[in-house]
Design a protein around this motif. Structure first.
Motif, PDB file in Angstrom:
ATOM      1  N   THR A   1       0.799  -1.102  -0.127  1.00  0.00           N
ATOM      2  CA  THR A   1      -0.180  -0.026  -0.120  1.00  0.00           C
ATOM      3  C   THR A   1       1.015   1.267  -0.008  1.00  0.00           C
ATOM      4  O   THR A   1       1.855   1.177   0.588  1.00  0.00           O
ATOM      5  N   ASP A   2       0.525   2.169  -0.827  1.00  0.00           N
ATOM      6  CA  ASP A   2       1.215   3.596  -0.722  1.00  0.00           C
ATOM      7  C   ASP A   2       0.549   4.380  -0.313  1.00  0.00           C
ATOM      8  O   ASP A   2      -0.508   4.664  -0.098  1.00  0.00           O
ATOM      9  N   VAL A   3       1.285   5.611   0.078  1.00  0.00           N
ATOM     10  CA  VAL A   3       0.707   6.854   0.655  1.00  0.00           C
ATOM     11  C   VAL A   3       0.130   7.596  -0.152  1.00  0.00           C
ATOM     12  O   VAL A   3      -0.607   8.700   0.143  1.00  0.00           O
ATOM     13  N   GLU A   4       0.458   7.637  -1.453  1.00  0.00           N
ATOM     14  CA  GLU A   4      -0.050   8.367  -2.778  1.00  0.00           C
ATOM     15  C   GLU A   4      -0.134   7.392  -3.686  1.00  0.00           C
ATOM     16  O   GLU A   4       0.763   6.428  -4.129  1.00  0.00           O
ATOM     17  N   PRO A   5      -1.040   7.437  -4.773  1.00  0.00           N
ATOM     18  CA  PRO A   5      -1.034   6.959  -5.963  1.00  0.00           C
ATOM     19  C   PRO A   5       0.256   7.144  -6.902  1.00  0.00           C
ATOM     20  O   PRO A   5       0.684   8.403  -6.624  1.00  0.00           O
ATOM     21  N   ARG A   6       0.667   6.100  -7.468  1.00  0.00           N
ATOM     22  CA  ARG A   6       2.074   6.363  -8.187  1.00  0.00           C
ATOM     23  C   ARG A   6       1.872   5.932  -9.507  1.00  0.00           C
ATOM     24  O   ARG A   6       0.764   5.222  -9.920  1.00  0.00           O
ATOM     25  N   PRO A   7       2.802   6.224 -10.677  1.00  0.00           N
ATOM     26  CA  PRO A   7       2.605   5.616 -11.813  1.00  0.00           C
ATOM     27  C   PRO A   7       2.400   4.023 -11.755  1.00  0.00           C
ATOM     28  O   PRO A   7       1.426   3.731 -12.516  1.00  0.00           O
ATOM     29  N   PHE A   8       2.990   3.346 -11.022  1.00  0.00           N
ATOM     30  CA  PHE A   8       2.739   1.857 -10.889  1.00  0.00           C
ATOM     31  C   PHE A   8       1.253   1.687 -10.765  1.00  0.00           C
ATOM     32  O   PHE A   8       0.565   0.769 -11.348  1.00  0.00           O
ATOM     33  N   HIS A   9       0.410   2.319  -9.933  1.00  0.00           N
ATOM     34  CA  HIS A   9      -0.758   2.057  -9.566  1.00  0.00           C
ATOM     35  C   HIS A   9      -1.992   2.260 -10.980  1.00  0.00           C
ATOM     36  O   HIS A   9      -2.676   1.320 -11.132  1.00  0.00           O
ATOM     37  N   TYR A  10      -1.478   3.381 -11.630  1.00  0.00           N
ATOM     38  CA  TYR A  10      -2.267   3.770 -13.049  1.00  0.00           C
ATOM     39  C   TYR A  10      -1.989   2.505 -13.710  1.00  0.00           C
ATOM     40  O   TYR A  10      -2.814   2.145 -14.748  1.00  0.00           O
ATOM     41  N   ALA A  11      -0.738   2.259 -13.931  1.00  0.00           N
ATOM     42  CA  ALA A  11      -0.225   1.375 -15.025  1.00  0.00           C
ATOM     43  C   ALA A  11      -0.763  -0.175 -14.549  1.00  0.00           C
ATOM     44  O   ALA A  11      -1.156  -0.932 -15.527  1.00  0.00           O
ATOM     45  N   ARG A  12      -1.142  -0.460 -13.560  1.00  0.00           N
ATOM     46  CA  ARG A  12      -1.551  -1.769 -12.881  1.00  0.00           C
ATOM     47  C   ARG A  12      -2.907  -1.700 -13.438  1.00  0.00           C
ATOM     48  O   ARG A  12      -3.498  -2.648 -13.749  1.00  0.00           O
ATOM     49  N   VAL A  13      -3.723  -0.611 -13.231  1.00  0.00           N
ATOM     50  CA  VAL A  13      -5.161  -0.504 -13.401  1.00  0.00           C
ATOM     51  C   VAL A  13      -5.502  -0.788 -14.940  1.00  0.00           C
ATOM     52  O   VAL A  13      -6.209  -1.465 -15.503  1.00  0.00           O
ATOM     53  N   LEU A  14      -4.456  -0.275 -15.835  1.00  0.00           N
ATOM     54  CA  LEU A  14      -4.638  -0.371 -17.367  1.00  0.00           C
ATOM     55  C   LEU A  14      -4.297  -1.761 -17.508  1.00  0.00           C
ATOM     56  O   LEU A  14      -5.072  -2.642 -18.576  1.00  0.00           O
TER      57      LEU A  14
END
Length: 186
Positions: free
Chosen positions: A78-91
């Motif tokens: 879990t991260d303290v704020e959304p990072r590029p990884f989170h959005y790449a993972r969504v895609l």
């Protein structure tokens, strides 16, 4: 989470500092064990970030009630704020669910939203990393594989796309049978 917090002492070993057992992390990696009451589902810690604009069922904001457990959840992804990884993972997850199928309007909207936030978070991340070599290596590793929408509104591996930013060539290139990523306009 209270059970996990109780197990925390067995997953850590202490010698003045706390260090997470790699066995404990590895055994829970990818396991949906964080209950999100608002959504009535369990999520993996990597699907959760504080201050996240939610993209259910792919990305969730950390409930305020779990604040006391943030240090434990951070050890599991879990991260303290959304990072590029989170959005790449969504895609990537949307691509995995809809591979060889047309995106429904709801998931198309989620993919566009994730792409917009991916580029915004990349911009923020690049400002934080000073050394360009370190920056490109770190972000490249985090974003592999990366899926982006092509001109046919399908998610495609970014390495297979050609980016086109010149309006002058748009009409000409629309007749060529290759996929292009043409901006973020809807």
């Amino acid at each position: 989470l209270n059970v996990l917090t109780d197990l925390r002492s067995s997953a850590y070993f202490s010698n003045g500092t706390h260090s997470t057992s790699s066995v404990a992390i590895e055994s829970l990696h990818g396991v949906s064990f964080v209950f999100l009451p608002e959504h009535a589902l369990f999520a993996t810690p990597t699907q959760i970030a504080r201050k996240a604009v939610e993209i259910p069922p792919y990305l969730f904001d950390l409930p305020d009630d779990y604040g006391p457990h943030i240090s434990l959840l951070r050890r599991f992804g879990t991260d303290v704020e959304p990072r590029p990884f989170h959005y790449a993972r969504v895609l990537e997850e949307i691509h995995r669910r809809y591979e060889n199928n047309e995106l429904d309007p709801n998931n198309l909207e989620k993919a566009i939203f994730a792409m917009e936030n991916l580029f915004l978070s990349l911009q923020t991340a690049s400002k934080k990393l000073q050394d360009y070599t370190l920056q490109s290596d770190a972000l490249g590793a985090v974003l592999h594989p990366l899926y982006l929408l092509n001109k046919h509104e399908e998610l495609q591996k970014s390495s297979d796309l050609v980016y086109l930013d010149s309006v002058m060539y748009r009409n000409f290139l629309d007749q060529i049978p290759y996929n292009f990523f043409i901006g973020l306009e809807v």
